[in-house]
Design a protein around this motif. Sequence first.
Motif, PDB file in Angstrom:
ATOM      1  N   GLY A   1     -27.333  36.903 -14.370  1.00 27.40           N
ATOM      2  CA  GLY A   1     -25.914  36.763 -14.659  1.00 27.40           C
ATOM      3  C   GLY A   1     -25.599  35.610 -15.591  1.00 27.40           C
ATOM      4  O   GLY A   1     -24.524  35.006 -15.507  1.00 27.40           O
TER       5      GLY A   1
ATOM      6  N   ALA B   1     -25.451  41.918 -11.262  1.00 26.18           N
ATOM      7  CA  ALA B   1     -25.058  41.331 -12.543  1.00 26.18           C
ATOM      8  C   ALA B   1     -25.106  42.364 -13.662  1.00 26.18           C
ATOM      9  O   ALA B   1     -24.184  42.449 -14.497  1.00 26.18           O
ATOM     10  CB  ALA B   1     -25.963  40.147 -12.874  1.00 26.18           C
TER      11      ALA B   1
ATOM     12  N   ASP C   1     -23.233  37.099 -20.486  1.00 27.04           N
ATOM     13  CA  ASP C   1     -23.823  36.983 -19.153  1.00 27.04           C
ATOM     14  C   ASP C   1     -24.005  38.358 -18.525  1.00 27.04           C
ATOM     15  O   ASP C   1     -23.123  39.226 -18.596  1.00 27.04           O
ATOM     16  CB  ASP C   1     -22.917  36.141 -18.247  1.00 27.04           C
ATOM     17  CG  ASP C   1     -22.787  34.703 -18.713  1.00 27.04           C
ATOM     18  OD1 ASP C   1     -23.548  34.296 -19.605  1.00 27.04           O
ATOM     19  OD2 ASP C   1     -21.902  33.989 -18.187  1.00 27.04           O
ATOM     20  N   GLY C   2     -25.153  38.547 -17.899  1.00 27.52           N
ATOM     21  CA  GLY C   2     -25.423  39.780 -17.181  1.00 27.52           C
ATOM     22  C   GLY C   2     -26.045  40.886 -17.993  1.00 27.52           C
ATOM     23  O   GLY C   2     -26.554  41.863 -17.425  1.00 27.52           O
TER      24      GLY C   2
ATOM     25  N   ASN D   1     -31.158  40.102 -17.531  1.00 27.01           N
ATOM     26  CA  ASN D   1     -31.527  39.353 -16.331  1.00 27.01           C
ATOM     27  C   ASN D   1     -33.047  39.390 -16.224  1.00 27.01           C
ATOM     28  O   ASN D   1     -33.661  40.442 -16.441  1.00 27.01           O
ATOM     29  CB  ASN D   1     -30.899  40.000 -15.103  1.00 27.01           C
ATOM     30  CG  ASN D   1     -29.389  40.139 -15.244  1.00 27.01           C
ATOM     31  OD1 ASN D   1     -28.639  39.217 -14.986  1.00 27.01           O
ATOM     32  ND2 ASN D   1     -28.932  41.321 -15.695  1.00 27.01           N
TER      33      ASN D   1
END
Length: 479
Positions: free
Chosen positions: A11, A51, A198-199, A202
Amino acid sequence: MTEVRRQLFIGGAWADAAHGATLPVDDPATGEIIAHVADAGPEDARLAEEAAVSAQPGWARTAPRARSEILRRAYELILERTDELARLMTSEMGKPLAEARGEAAYAAEFLRWFSEEAVRIDGGLGLLPDGRTRMLLSRRPVGPSLLITPWNFPLAMATRKIGPAVAAGCTTILKPAPQTPLSALALAGILQEAGLPDGVLNVVPTSRAQAVCEPLLRGGRIRKLSFTGSTAVGRLLLAQCAGTVVRTSMELGGNAPFIVFEDADLDAAVDGAMVAKMRNMGEACTAANRFFVHRSVAGAFGRRLAARMAALEVGPGTRDGVDVGPLIDAAGRAKVEELVDDAVERGARVLTGGRTPGGPGCFYPPTVLADVAPGSRLLETEIFGPVAAILTFDDEDEVLDRANDTPWGLVGYVFTQGLDRGLRVSEGLEVGMVGLNTGLVSDPAAPFGGVKQSGLGREGGRAGIEEFLEYQYVAVPVR
């Protein structure tokens, strides 16, 4: 480059494993531990899944040009940091620095290629044959994807999967090989710096692959698996994907034939053999495994190849002038030793190499075997080491039958000065790729993959992004 993080990347944040577990990373040249990296468990996998699933809708809506520019920036960052990334790869995997620098460039090219493909995702509009309905076609991302990469090309295999997934609009969970997690974590940092939200990526290094991956594949939220590794593991993953019909692409094992006809340019054939056999110390799925050489030139070819192999410098990849680094670990070296010993016991002649050196590290010398007998185990499995096994043949039909007598079909190599023969034999080989008068087939712009038990789907080229896209058809009545 700043110090490579040793944590999980989930994330957009760096975090320790849920229970604080770590896994050691060894230098195969010395056997010493060079790092401890967070060792993900099922709880961490669920966080990574959450995420990726949460980020998917927004990432799918992101403009293709924006996705393209992130990949392009990451390409530039890899090139800027080639030496640092090369040293990282050499420390955890063992390949000589020159090869590691080459891999960094190769890895970067996948990001550049797919940055260009991101803005070429198309659809279509047409009239169906009955004239009453218009067909509107669009392409959309498959969805959250699990990417599993091997240790032999730790940076390039990651970009070969991440590049098309990101370009297509898919979020991802990357599970790197436990032997080489540092390259994957360094890449995560680069993509974050390049602006990847973000995400979208991962990274979960783990020593417990089944405990981490199986729940993801059976859970119904991961919609795509891209795996590079052994055929045996690939079969297990296919079974795990069946319950929720996860879309799969798999680049599995190989048993590549290298065919030298009597009219071949022997200098070119030996040059090609050195590339096809010794790239990455022979630890490559594309490595030539079985050398079929026409009886009339087998002696000359064997002598020349043995001389070239014997001249290679073996040692730690960080040392100047080294051509051949260590194998990945003690188990990998033991496998090569056993295969060579079996062939020699069955009557093979050692033209060079064949003896394990003393001292630390997982080194094995470049080895050439002649008069390899049918039934030798190294003819029936991937050697994954610096060993060339030479067999002789007498005619074209015979060598094609023998070359195809394997459950694998990734790549083959053919050396002949006759264009008709070269094309005819290439077409007759049951493989996904052929090197005709060349020992190198891999290129980011070309579709990479095999047939039979060597895999499903293709990576690289225009086909690479197709693996992460679905069609949607909308029927529109004609008014």
